[in-house]
Design a protein around this motif. Structure first.
Motif, short mmCIF file in Angstrom:
data_model
loop_
_atom_site.label_atom_id
_atom_site.label_comp_id
_atom_site.label_asym_id
_atom_site.label_seq_id
_atom_site.Cartn_x
_atom_site.Cartn_y
_atom_site.Cartn_z
N TRP A 189 0.84 -1.19 0.00
CA TRP A 189 0.00 0.00 0.00
C TRP A 189 0.88 1.25 0.00
N GLY A 190 1.90 1.27 0.87
CA GLY A 190 2.80 2.41 0.93
C GLY A 190 3.53 2.64 -0.37
N SER A 228 2.46 1.98 -3.29
CA SER A 228 1.53 2.55 -4.28
C SER A 228 1.31 4.04 -4.06
N LYS A 229 1.64 4.55 -2.86
CA LYS A 229 1.42 5.96 -2.54
C LYS A 229 2.66 6.79 -2.76
N SER A 230 3.80 6.30 -2.28
CA SER A 230 5.03 7.10 -2.35
C SER A 230 6.22 6.26 -1.89
N ILE A 290 6.70 6.75 1.87
CA ILE A 290 5.80 5.98 2.74
C ILE A 290 6.26 4.53 2.79
N GLU A 291 6.64 4.00 1.64
CA GLU A 291 7.14 2.61 1.61
C GLU A 291 8.36 2.48 2.52
N TYR A 345 -6.00 8.36 3.25
CA TYR A 345 -4.81 9.19 3.15
C TYR A 345 -4.33 9.26 1.71
N LYS A 346 -4.05 10.46 1.26
CA LYS A 346 -3.54 10.66 -0.10
C LYS A 346 -2.35 11.61 -0.07
N ILE A 347 -1.39 11.37 -0.94
CA ILE A 347 -0.22 12.25 -1.05
C ILE A 347 -0.58 13.38 -2.01
#
Length: 82
Positions: free
Chosen positions: A44-45, A47-49, A52-53, A80-82
């Motif tokens: 999930w992280g 896929s966001k940034s 975050i990963e 939560y969105k970046i």
């Protein structure tokens, strides 16, 4: 037991810390989180940034793995969105 009469019994897991609860018997809020594990949060992280990963990988690799699970779950639930 009630008045020395057994009124219920439940299967026990042979795995330490394991459970035998059927998913259909769990509250919907618990069913939602049943697949949450380190791999789920890291993907999930990712896929966001990348940041975050990286944070999630650090969390998983610490002795306190739970440091992230509650917080990570809250991030996902609030969208939560970046």
């Amino acid at each position: 037991y009630y008045k020395q009469e057994r009124i219920a019994s439940h299967a026990r897991s042979k795995i330490i810390g394991g459970y035998t609860t059927q998913k259909s018997h769990m509250p919907s809020t618990h069913q939602y989180a049943i697949g949450w594990n380190a791999e789920y949060f890291i993907n999930w992280g990712k896929s966001k940034s990348p940041l975050i990963e990286k944070y999630l990988l650090q969390c998983v690799n610490t002795e306190k793995q739970s440091c992230g699970f509650q917080y990570q779950g809250e991030l996902i639930q609030t969208g939560y969105k970046i």
